[in-house]
Motif scaffolding. Structure first.
Motif, PDB file in Angstrom:
ATOM      1  N   LYS A 194       0.831  -1.203   0.000  1.00 41.48           N
ATOM      2  CA  LYS A 194       0.000   0.000   0.000  1.00 41.48           C
ATOM      3  C   LYS A 194       0.864   1.251   0.000  1.00 41.48           C
ATOM      4  O   LYS A 194       0.610   2.193  -0.768  1.00 41.48           O
ATOM      5  CB  LYS A 194      -0.931  -0.003   1.215  1.00 41.48           C
ATOM      6  CG  LYS A 194      -1.881   1.182   1.252  1.00 41.48           C
ATOM      7  CD  LYS A 194      -2.840   1.106   2.435  1.00 41.48           C
ATOM      8  CE  LYS A 194      -3.813  -0.033   2.264  1.00 41.48           C
ATOM      9  NZ  LYS A 194      -4.861  -0.022   3.325  1.00 41.48           N
ATOM     10  N   ALA A 195       1.906   1.275   0.834  1.00 42.06           N
ATOM     11  CA  ALA A 195       2.831   2.411   0.850  1.00 42.06           C
ATOM     12  C   ALA A 195       3.599   2.506  -0.469  1.00 42.06           C
ATOM     13  O   ALA A 195       3.871   3.602  -0.962  1.00 42.06           O
ATOM     14  CB  ALA A 195       3.791   2.290   2.021  1.00 42.06           C
ATOM     15  N   MET A 196       3.943   1.358  -1.032  1.00 43.19           N
ATOM     16  CA  MET A 196       4.665   1.358  -2.308  1.00 43.19           C
ATOM     17  C   MET A 196       3.814   1.951  -3.420  1.00 43.19           C
ATOM     18  O   MET A 196       4.278   2.777  -4.217  1.00 43.19           O
ATOM     19  CB  MET A 196       5.072  -0.075  -2.663  1.00 43.19           C
ATOM     20  CG  MET A 196       6.115  -0.665  -1.756  1.00 43.19           C
ATOM     21  SD  MET A 196       7.719   0.148  -1.974  1.00 43.19           S
ATOM     22  CE  MET A 196       8.707  -0.813  -0.830  1.00 43.19           C
ATOM     23  N   TRP A 197       2.553   1.521  -3.497  1.00 42.29           N
ATOM     24  CA  TRP A 197       1.671   1.991  -4.573  1.00 42.29           C
ATOM     25  C   TRP A 197       1.266   3.446  -4.386  1.00 42.29           C
ATOM     26  O   TRP A 197       1.117   4.175  -5.367  1.00 42.29           O
ATOM     27  CB  TRP A 197       0.431   1.107  -4.645  1.00 42.29           C
ATOM     28  CG  TRP A 197       0.733  -0.298  -5.055  1.00 42.29           C
ATOM     29  CD1 TRP A 197       1.780  -0.726  -5.818  1.00 42.29           C
ATOM     30  CD2 TRP A 197      -0.016  -1.473  -4.713  1.00 42.29           C
ATOM     31  NE1 TRP A 197       1.739  -2.093  -5.967  1.00 42.29           N
ATOM     32  CE2 TRP A 197       0.644  -2.576  -5.314  1.00 42.29           C
ATOM     33  CE3 TRP A 197      -1.171  -1.695  -3.983  1.00 42.29           C
ATOM     34  CZ2 TRP A 197       0.191  -3.885  -5.197  1.00 42.29           C
ATOM     35  CZ3 TRP A 197      -1.635  -3.004  -3.857  1.00 42.29           C
ATOM     36  CH2 TRP A 197      -0.966  -4.078  -4.453  1.00 42.29           C
ATOM     37  N   LEU A 198       1.059   3.856  -3.148  1.00 39.85           N
ATOM     38  CA  LEU A 198       0.572   5.210  -2.897  1.00 39.85           C
ATOM     39  C   LEU A 198       1.663   6.257  -2.959  1.00 39.85           C
ATOM     40  O   LEU A 198       1.452   7.361  -3.481  1.00 39.85           O
ATOM     41  CB  LEU A 198      -0.110   5.278  -1.525  1.00 39.85           C
ATOM     42  CG  LEU A 198      -1.528   4.731  -1.424  1.00 39.85           C
ATOM     43  CD1 LEU A 198      -1.987   4.730   0.013  1.00 39.85           C
ATOM     44  CD2 LEU A 198      -2.486   5.549  -2.288  1.00 39.85           C
ATOM     45  N   VAL A 199       2.857   5.942  -2.424  1.00 34.70           N
ATOM     46  CA  VAL A 199       3.878   6.971  -2.239  1.00 34.70           C
ATOM     47  C   VAL A 199       5.180   6.639  -2.964  1.00 34.70           C
ATOM     48  O   VAL A 199       5.642   7.412  -3.823  1.00 34.70           O
ATOM     49  CB  VAL A 199       4.162   7.174  -0.732  1.00 34.70           C
ATOM     50  CG1 VAL A 199       5.225   8.267  -0.549  1.00 34.70           C
ATOM     51  CG2 VAL A 199       2.900   7.541   0.012  1.00 34.70           C
ATOM     52  N   VAL A 200       5.775   5.501  -2.635  1.00 33.16           N
ATOM     53  CA  VAL A 200       7.142   5.229  -3.066  1.00 33.16           C
ATOM     54  C   VAL A 200       7.247   5.145  -4.587  1.00 33.16           C
ATOM     55  O   VAL A 200       8.047   5.860  -5.212  1.00 33.16           O
ATOM     56  CB  VAL A 200       7.656   3.927  -2.417  1.00 33.16           C
ATOM     57  CG1 VAL A 200       9.062   3.609  -2.916  1.00 33.16           C
ATOM     58  CG2 VAL A 200       7.649   4.053  -0.895  1.00 33.16           C
TER      59      VAL A 200
END
Length: 300
Positions: A194-200
């Motif tokens: 989720k963090a990868m898709w949204l931000v990183v």
């Protein structure tokens, strides 16, 4: 990859397949890179020249290095035949996928109009690709190939990837994407994604895209360079894969029902009723509405 994956069953473990493709691709790239630079070092040692002067960079670097490598092996004729046969098969396989992707894109856009026309449309696409490909095998073909490779690889691909990630994570919704994956593969993937898709991932791609625009320079292979009018053609080539994105957005919004632009935009960003997760959402909403109605009746 997306086109080929669409032929899988709804409950195929796409999460496992995606991870396997990433790992295999990275390992193959490392393996090929080690082989190329190993033989480059050997060629530089034999000719007593710096590595940068042994072979000129460009799209033919790997072919030149591998050709030199197989010529030093026992049974070099057989190895050379196998090597170029494998290159031909890889190129043919890539062309089959590209043609099929182009046809499926048109078929998804016009399913009723193109029903039963797969063979003639595929033939037209193959003939068109053949005629356009002739420009890359003429005496000046390397200039045409370098022009397309320079502008498409450095601009179009990055814009398309950035748009795909942003639309999936921020417009379609990462939570809805998690629910879709859980419905398809039967379990919920790690919350790290989720963090990868949204931000990183979006941030990384946007930084690369901005850096590419800042450091962008016109293509100039060799000593001759390109005239200004050819640079304009390069920008046109770069924009061709990108223009369908805003055009498709406008068409999708206009097709939706609604009195205001906001209503049409909201409907256009929601999953279609044919998608199973959207049916699941509608069912859950209907259940909630029925529960509210029963609560209102009981309270009355």
């Amino acid at each position: 990859m997306s086109n080929m994956a669409s032929f899988n069953g709804i409950h195929n473990n796409c999460y496992r397949d995606a991870l396997a493709i990433i790992v295999v691709n990275c390992l193959a790239s490392l393996f090929v890179g080690f082989i190329i630079f190993m033989f480059l070092g050997n060629m530089a040692n034999e000719t007593q020249l710096p590595v940068s002067d042994v072979v000129k960079g460009g799209p033919g670097l790997a072919i030149m290095v591998y050709s030199k490598a197989v010529s030093t092996m026992p049974g070099s004729q057989l190895c050379s035949a196998i090597f170029f046969l494998s290159l031909f098969i890889i190129g043919l396989e890539g062309q089959i996928i590209h043609v099929h992707t182009a046809f499926m894109a048109m078929n998804d856009a016009f399913p009723k109009s193109l029903r039963g026309l797969e063979l003639p449309i595929t033939a037209v696409l193959c003939c068109a690709g053949l005629m356009l490909g002739y420009s890359c095998v003429t005496q000046g073909g390397i200039y045409v190939l370098s022009l397309m490779d320079w502008y498409i690889a450095s601009i179009s691909v990055m814009v398309l990837v950035a748009a795909e990630v942003l639309v999936l994570a921020w417009i379609y919704g990462v939570n809805r994407l998690y629910d879709d994956l859980e419905m398809m593969i039967g379990y919920r993937v790690s919350p790290v994604w989720k963090a990868m898709w949204l931000v990183v991932t979006p941030l990384y791609i946007i930084v690369l895209l901005i850096g590419g625009f800042i450091n962008f320079s016109p293509v100039s292979p060799g000593r001759t360079g390109y005239p200004p009018w050819s640079q304009a053609i390069g920008w046109i080539i770069a924009m061709c894969p990108v223009i369908p994105i805003p055009v498709g957005m406008v068409i999708a919004i206009r097709k939706e029902e609604g009195t205001t632009f906001k209503e049409r935009l909201i409907k256009a960003t929601k999953p279609r009723k044919e998608w199973r997760s959207s049916q699941k959402e509608e069912t859950s909403h209907e259940k909630k509405d029925s529960h509210h109605e029963l609560d209102d009746i009981s309270s009355a």
